[in-house]
Every structure is written in structure tokens, then in C-alpha cells.
Design an enzyme around this catalytic site. Structure first.
Site, PDB file in Angstrom:
ATOM      1  N   ASN A  69       0.188  -4.883   5.462  1.00 60.35           N
ATOM      2  CA  ASN A  69       0.818  -5.209   4.175  1.00 60.35           C
ATOM      3  C   ASN A  69       2.344  -5.355   4.272  1.00 60.35           C
ATOM      4  O   ASN A  69       3.007  -5.591   3.269  1.00 60.35           O
ATOM      5  CB  ASN A  69       0.430  -4.178   3.106  1.00 60.35           C
ATOM      6  CG  ASN A  69       0.919  -2.765   3.430  1.00 60.35           C
ATOM      7  OD1 ASN A  69       1.876  -2.577   4.166  1.00 60.35           O
ATOM      8  ND2 ASN A  69       0.254  -1.763   2.865  1.00 60.35           N
ATOM      9  N   SER A 114       6.456   1.732  -6.327  1.00 56.46           N
ATOM     10  CA  SER A 114       6.439   0.664  -5.331  1.00 56.46           C
ATOM     11  C   SER A 114       5.675  -0.587  -5.756  1.00 56.46           C
ATOM     12  O   SER A 114       6.074  -1.264  -6.682  1.00 56.46           O
ATOM     13  CB  SER A 114       5.891   1.265  -4.039  1.00 56.46           C
ATOM     14  OG  SER A 114       6.076   0.380  -2.992  1.00 56.46           O
ATOM     15  N   ARG A 121     -12.556   2.202   2.038  1.00 59.48           N
ATOM     16  CA  ARG A 121     -11.797   3.458   1.953  1.00 59.48           C
ATOM     17  C   ARG A 121     -11.281   3.675   0.526  1.00 59.48           C
ATOM     18  O   ARG A 121     -11.003   2.694  -0.187  1.00 59.48           O
ATOM     19  CB  ARG A 121     -10.627   3.488   2.949  1.00 59.48           C
ATOM     20  CG  ARG A 121      -9.676   2.306   2.809  1.00 59.48           C
ATOM     21  CD  ARG A 121      -8.462   2.444   3.706  1.00 59.48           C
ATOM     22  NE  ARG A 121      -7.538   3.439   3.202  1.00 59.48           N
ATOM     23  CZ  ARG A 121      -6.617   3.199   2.283  1.00 59.48           C
ATOM     24  NH1 ARG A 121      -6.461   2.003   1.752  1.00 59.48           N
ATOM     25  NH2 ARG A 121      -5.817   4.161   1.887  1.00 59.48           N
ATOM     26  N   ARG A 170     -11.134   0.572  -1.850  1.00 59.46           N
ATOM     27  CA  ARG A 170     -10.751  -0.713  -1.263  1.00 59.46           C
ATOM     28  C   ARG A 170     -11.794  -1.167  -0.251  1.00 59.46           C
ATOM     29  O   ARG A 170     -12.349  -0.351   0.501  1.00 59.46           O
ATOM     30  CB  ARG A 170      -9.397  -0.604  -0.575  1.00 59.46           C
ATOM     31  CG  ARG A 170      -8.265  -0.232  -1.512  1.00 59.46           C
ATOM     32  CD  ARG A 170      -6.913  -0.608  -0.905  1.00 59.46           C
ATOM     33  NE  ARG A 170      -5.811   0.038  -1.608  1.00 59.46           N
ATOM     34  CZ  ARG A 170      -5.276  -0.392  -2.748  1.00 59.46           C
ATOM     35  NH1 ARG A 170      -5.763  -1.474  -3.339  1.00 59.46           N
ATOM     36  NH2 ARG A 170      -4.264   0.243  -3.300  1.00 59.46           N
ATOM     37  N   GLY A 184      -5.160   5.556  -1.878  1.00 60.56           N
ATOM     38  CA  GLY A 184      -4.351   6.755  -2.135  1.00 60.56           C
ATOM     39  C   GLY A 184      -3.341   6.512  -3.238  1.00 60.56           C
ATOM     40  O   GLY A 184      -2.607   7.418  -3.613  1.00 60.56           O
ATOM     41  N   THR A 185      -3.260   5.285  -3.741  1.00 60.15           N
ATOM     42  CA  THR A 185      -2.228   4.991  -4.748  1.00 60.15           C
ATOM     43  C   THR A 185      -2.792   4.410  -6.043  1.00 60.15           C
ATOM     44  O   THR A 185      -2.061   4.260  -7.014  1.00 60.15           O
ATOM     45  CB  THR A 185      -1.195   3.986  -4.198  1.00 60.15           C
ATOM     46  OG1 THR A 185      -1.882   2.773  -3.877  1.00 60.15           O
ATOM     47  CG2 THR A 185      -0.496   4.503  -2.971  1.00 60.15           C
TER      48      THR A 185
HETATM   49  C1  G16 Z   1       1.918   2.830  -0.145  1.00 55.96           C
HETATM   50  C2  G16 Z   1       1.969   3.483   1.210  1.00 55.96           C
HETATM   51  C3  G16 Z   1       1.441   2.521   2.246  1.00 55.96           C
HETATM   52  C4  G16 Z   1       0.024   2.080   1.857  1.00 55.96           C
HETATM   53  C5  G16 Z   1       0.004   1.524   0.424  1.00 55.96           C
HETATM   54  C6  G16 Z   1      -1.397   1.281  -0.081  1.00 55.96           C
HETATM   55  O1  G16 Z   1       2.709   1.690  -0.130  1.00 55.96           O
HETATM   56  O2  G16 Z   1       3.309   3.821   1.481  1.00 55.96           O
HETATM   57  O3  G16 Z   1       1.427   3.182   3.480  1.00 55.96           O
HETATM   58  O4  G16 Z   1      -0.418   1.092   2.710  1.00 55.96           O
HETATM   59  O5  G16 Z   1       0.592   2.457  -0.464  1.00 55.96           O
HETATM   60  O6  G16 Z   1      -2.090   2.494  -0.024  1.00 55.96           O
HETATM   61  P1  G16 Z   1      -3.551   2.681  -0.576  1.00 55.96           P
HETATM   62  O7  G16 Z   1      -4.365   1.581   0.027  1.00 55.96           O
HETATM   63  O8  G16 Z   1      -3.961   4.034  -0.106  1.00 55.96           O
HETATM   64  O9  G16 Z   1      -3.487   2.527  -2.071  1.00 55.96           O
HETATM   65  P2  G16 Z   1       3.803   1.414  -1.230  1.00 55.96           P
HETATM   66  O10 G16 Z   1       4.554   0.237  -0.718  1.00 55.96           O
HETATM   67  O11 G16 Z   1       3.059   1.164  -2.510  1.00 55.96           O
HETATM   68  O12 G16 Z   1       4.599   2.683  -1.270  1.00 55.96           O
END
Ligand code: G16
Length: 544
Positions: free
Chosen positions: A372, A65, A498, A507, A501-502
Site C-alpha cells: 500500500n 490516516s 485477515r 479483508r 486492524g484499522t
Molecule cells: C495503517 C498501518 C499500515 C496498514 C494499514 C491497513 O496504515 O500503519 O501498516 O497496512 O493501516 O491496516 P489494516 O489492513 O489492518 O486495516 P495507515 O496509513 O492507515 O496508518
């Protein structure tokens, strides 16, 4: 050879090459693409077991993504096009982390715990984004699916929401639409055509500049335009023909930097939007006649949708409850506006579409958006039935019937399975057209509090633990008190921290009465994170 032995045998082609423990996070597994081969193989296996468990077709999407082009990832889609349930995430985590020799044991464990009949057939729909690594990873997933005797339907390149849509159509025997890419364009374009049948406008112009993040959304929007005819003129920017995916462009870049992407020479009067890399997020932006860059993010899209739906509900005489779901990132002004002016109930949940989607199911009509730009609208089964009945009822006055028919048609324009940049774009354009609004009119509802987001690199991001929908930290000790103390020093100050998760970062979000104060607060909180959570690399630097 039985299926489990074959799964172990085939695993030799996709050995686990990494000692690091992985966990199925906000958006499945995500990391540098070269580390993902065994993960994809094993998620292929799991998607088959999950398909047997659900007695239906599941989905497997290969994408990272908004992350850089070098990353990739995978997430599993459940039978109604929703995310795999959270109760299955532990199985994904467990299966990915065992040694190659223990794959069969791990699968047996899942099969026994969930009492799965392995003689049932299994089908998995597979799709990928445009990353160079996606094709090889798709092969690893296919090997996993086939090793367990599943049927793999490979759709090649699709946006993430298209795969969710197609999986839902397949399992609802076409009730939601045709389970093909063309079926997606047909359903959405038919609804868009009905809602946008012309009429002269004084402020709305059907012209949009669209930054497509150099991702799969560019290919798919091009296809969609063939179905839309001349209803909407789109100028394509960052369509993948030259630039790199998500580099200086895309929804995440525009939202975080609060500036236009490369390739758009923003002038007053232009209405612009940005997709992210797999087209499941969208943000809008424009420039005022005074030269100010203005962002219309997920919060603004949510209030636009909720306001429109609420008006249609009133005019159609339907008594359905409408609610809105946000995360801690929602701008404080948007939450006040929704509560105090729109008088719509609003809930706050942790980051991640799965949390928002789940909460939105509590309402007859649940609008959910992350700031976002990731979001959609859910209509409960009862709400759908009530809307359909009303639109067909005889004896209603014209205005009431017209509103009910519009509601029914908007429902068909919305991809309810997951946030969808293409569908959301068509809904935004429809509402702006029907209201005869320019971006400035849309933006009038409320003024965002200035905000800033930062990333802090730490040794281990899991040391940061949160509660209260991620608005407060519980660990490391003293961090929450420090954040509160800092925020209290600024007018309208609010901040939270927080773990992502990605990405491998923590953050930081801060908002305050001025941009300077929001920047300073974010910096001060960033320093606290760096010091209390064992920061690595560069210490956050003061705003310039
Ligand atoms: C993914 C999740 C979203 C989240 C984003 C950032 O988005 O589907 O719900 O807001 O990651 O997540 P984090 O702050 O935990 O890194 P995407 O568009 O990258 O799939």
C-alpha cells in the site's frame, strides 16, 4: 493532590462514554471521532508514563490516516521515533477499557509492573492531521498529559512521519537532525540538493503531479518545496482547498481501485503520485502510450530502492547485507523478482509497520514496504559507520568514493524512523533522475500479477484468526481449506483473508493470471468469509 488523584479527577471532563471493548491495533486506536475523547485523554496519561519509563520524550499523533474524514485515531511514538513497543500495547488497551473510577488502579498497575520512577520528568510531543475533530482531541490528550504532570509540546499540524522524525531528533540530541519542522525540511532538502545537482537527461523530467489526499501532506509538501527551490516542479492536486480528506483520492483509493484519483486527468507522459491522509504512504502511477493505467505501488518502490542501494553498495566496495521485508499483500511477481533476479533475501511479516520495521532491523540495510506504499529503509549502526568511514577514506578511486558519498547522502534523505511519503517521494525522484528513467523504465523490472482486494462486513471480525504472517487462517474452521481449494482452481491463484486492524471489516486479497480471474477468486473467497464468519450487511457481489 497527587498526580494519580489528579488524573482521576480530570477524567470527569473526559468520561468513558462507550461500552465497547477497544484494542490498540495495527495503527493505535482508530474509530469514529466522536467516540474518542476519553481515549485521547487516557493516551495522554499513558504517553507520560511511557516517557518516564523511557527517560525521554515520547510522541502522540492524532490521525486516522487513510480512513474517512469522520474517523480519527491516536498512536504513541517511542523515543527513537519508532512505534511504541508491542509489549506496551496491552497497557494502552487496559487503560482505555477500565471504568473512569479505575483509572488510578490501572496506572498503578503499569507503574508497578514496569517499576517506573514517577518522580522523573516527562515530555510528550503532540501533533495532529487536518481532520476537523483533531483539535478537540488534541485538547483531551493535553489534559491527560498535564494531569500527570507531563510537559506537552504541541506542534499543531504535522504529517505523522514529521512527528516521528522530530521525536527522534529530540532524543538523540540533534544527531539525527534538528527537532523542529524546519529541521526536517533542511535535512531532507540538503540531501536532495546534493544528489540532484543537474545534468541533462533524456527521459527523466523533474515534473510530478501530486495527489495529496486533501490531507496534511499538502501543507507540508508546500513547505518542503520552498526548501527544494526549482529542483522539482510539483503540480498540486487535492491540496485540501476544496475536496474532502481521502474522498475519491489518496494512496489507498488509487491502490485499491487501480485508477487515478479525482482531479488528475491522466495522460501518457505524466508521472503522478498519491499521498495518504497523514503522508506516511505513497504510490506512483502513469498511463502507457496505449492508454493503460499502471500502478507503481509499495512493492515497485521497494525494488527500486533495493536495486539502487545494492548497486551503490557494489560500487562503493562495501560488504553489507541488504534485505527486503514485505507482507502477504506483496504481489507474487515482486517476491519472485526480488528472490530470483535481484538475489536479495526477502522476509514476510504480518501487516503493520511495527512488524516490518522490527524485521528490517535484522539486516545491515533493511528495505521494508507494504504494497500500500508504506515503507522506508533502515541502516544499522554498523552500516552507518561503515558508510561514513568509506565516504571519508583517502586513496579510493573516484567511482568508489563517489558511490560511498552517494550512499551517505541517500541515508540523509531517508526518514528511517517510519514510512514517509515526502521522503520516499524525494528518494524515488532521485533514483529516477540518476538512472534517467521514465515510469515505463522503472516498471519494466517485473509485471504484477493482477490482484483484487475486497472488504467483508461480519458480526465480529476477531473470529477470523490467522497464522504464518497472515497468509493462512486458523479460524473459523474450514475457511483455510475452502480458500486453498478456490485458489487452486486458478492459474497463479493465491488468496488470503485477515481481519483489518484499522476498520471494522475482514479483508480479502486474491491474485491470479488475469484480472477477471483475480476478481472472481476474490469474490468466491469473500462469499466463504461471509458465510463462515457470519457476514452482516451486503453479501459480496459477483464481479460485473
Ligand atoms: C495503517 C498501518 C499500515 C496498514 C494499514 C491497513 O496504515 O500503519 O501498516 O497496512 O493501516 O491496516 P489494516 O489492513 O489492518 O486495516 P495507515 O496509513 O492507515 O496508518
Amino acid at each position: 493532590m497527587d498526580a494519580l488523584s489528579r488524573a482521576v479527577n480530570e477524567a470527569q471532563k473526559h468520561p468513558r462514554s462507550l461500552e465497547q471493548e477497544l484494542s490498540y491495533g495495527t495503527a493505535g486506536f482508530r474509530m469514529r471521532a466522536e467516540k474518542l475523547d476519553h481515549v485521547l485523554y487516557r493516551m495522554g496519561l499513558l504517553s507520560v508514563v511511557f516517557s518516564k519509563y523511557k527517560s525521554g520524550t515520547t510522541g502522540l499523533m492524532i490521525t486516522a490516516s487513510h480512513n474517512p474524514e469522520e474517523d480519527n485515531g491516536v498512536k504513541i511514538v517511542s523515543t527513537l521515533g519508532e512505534m511504541m513497543p508491542m509489549s506496551w500495547e496491552k497497557y494502552a488497551t487496559q487503560l482505555v477499557n477500565v471504568s473512569d473510577a479505575l483509572i488510578a488502579d490501572s496506572l498503578k498497575d503499569i507503574i508497578t509492573t514496569e517499576n517506573i520512577d514517577m518522580s522523573k520528568p516527562a515530555t510528550v510531543m503532540l501533533a495532529m492531521d487536518t481532520r476537523p475533530s483533531s483539535k478537540a482531541l488534541a485538547q483531551a490528550a493535553t489534559d491527560g498529559i498535564e494531569a500527570l504532570g507531563g510537559t506537552c509540546k504541541n506542534f499543531g499540524l504535522l504529517s505523522t512521519p514529521q512527528l516521528h522524525f522530530i521525536v527522534c531528533c529530540e532524543n538523540t540530541q540533534g544527531q539525527y537532525g534538528q527537532p523542529t519542522e524546519e529541521g526536517y525540511y533542511q535535512k531532507l532538502s540538503a540531501a536532495f540538493g546534493k544528489l540532484n545537482s543537474g545534468g541533462s537527461k533524456s527521459k527523466y523530467r523533474p515534473q510530478l503531479y501530486l495527489d495529496q489526499a486533501n490531507g496534511v501532506g499538502a501543507l507540508k509538501m508546500k513547505e518542503m518545496c520552498k526548501f527544494l527551490g526549482d529542483g522539482l516542479e510539483i503540480t498540486s492536486v487535492n491540496d485540501g482547498s476544496s475536496g474532502k480528506l481521502n474522498n475519491q483520492c489518496g494512496a489507498d483509493f488509487v491502490k485499491l481501485n487501480q485508477m487515478p484519483p479525482a482531479g488528475i486527468n491522466l495522460e501518457p507522459g505524466m508521472r503522478c503520485a498519491s499521498f495518504d491522509g497523514d503522508a506516511d504512504r505513497i504510490v506512483y502511477f502513469y498511463k502507457t502510450s496505449g492508454g493503460k493505467f499502471c500502478l507503481l505501488d509499495g512493492d515497485k518502490i521497494a525494488t527500486l530502492f533495493a536495486g539502487y542501494l545494492s548497486d551503490l553498495l557494489k560500487s562503493s566496495g562495501l560488504k553489507l547485507n541488504l534485505g527486503l521485508v514485505q507482507t502477504a499483500y506483496a504481489n507474487g511477481s515482486s517476491t519472485s523478482y526480488i528472490t530470483d533476479v535481484m538475489k536479495v533475501p526477502v522476509a514476510c511479516v504480518p501487516t503493520g509497520v511495527k512488524h516490518l520495521h522490527h524485521k528490517a532491523e535484522d539486516f545491515d540495510i533493511g528495505v521494508y514496504f507494504e504494497a500500500n506504499g508504506h515503507g522506508t529503509v533502515l541502516f544499522s549502526n554498523d552500516a552507518q559507520k561503515a558508510i561514513l568511514d568509506q565516504s571519508k577514506k583517502t586513496g579510493l578511486d573516484e567511482a568508489t568514493r563517489d558511490a560511498a558519498v552517494k550512499l551517505e547522502t541517500v541515508m540523509n534523505l531517508i526518514n528511517q524512523t517510519v514510512g514517509d511519503a515526502i521522503s520516499d517521494l524525494l528518494v524515488v525522484e532521485t533514483i529516477l533522475s540518476q538512472r534517467d528513467w521514465a515510469c515505463e523504465d522503472w516498471d519494466l523490472a517485473y509485471t504484477d500479477l493482477p490482484s483484487r482486494q475486497l472488504k467483508v462486513k461480519v458480526e465480529d471480525r476477531t473470529v477470523v484468526q490467522t497464522t504464518d504472517a497472515e497468509r493462512r487462517t486458523t479460524h473459523p474452521p474450514g475457511l483455510q481449506e475452502a480458500v486453498e481449494g478456490l485458489a487452486a482452481g486458478y492459474k497463479n491463484g493465491r488468496a488470503f483473508v485477515r481481519p483489518s486492524g484499522t476498520e471494522d471489516v475482514v479483508r480479502v486479497y486474491a491474485e491470479a493470471d488475469s484480472q477477471q480471474n483475480a476478481d472472481q477468486l476474490a469474490y468466491e473467497v469473500g462469499v466463504q468469509v461471509y458465510e463462515r464468519a457470519r457476514g452482516t450487511g451486503d453479501r459480496p457481489s459477483p464481479p460485473s
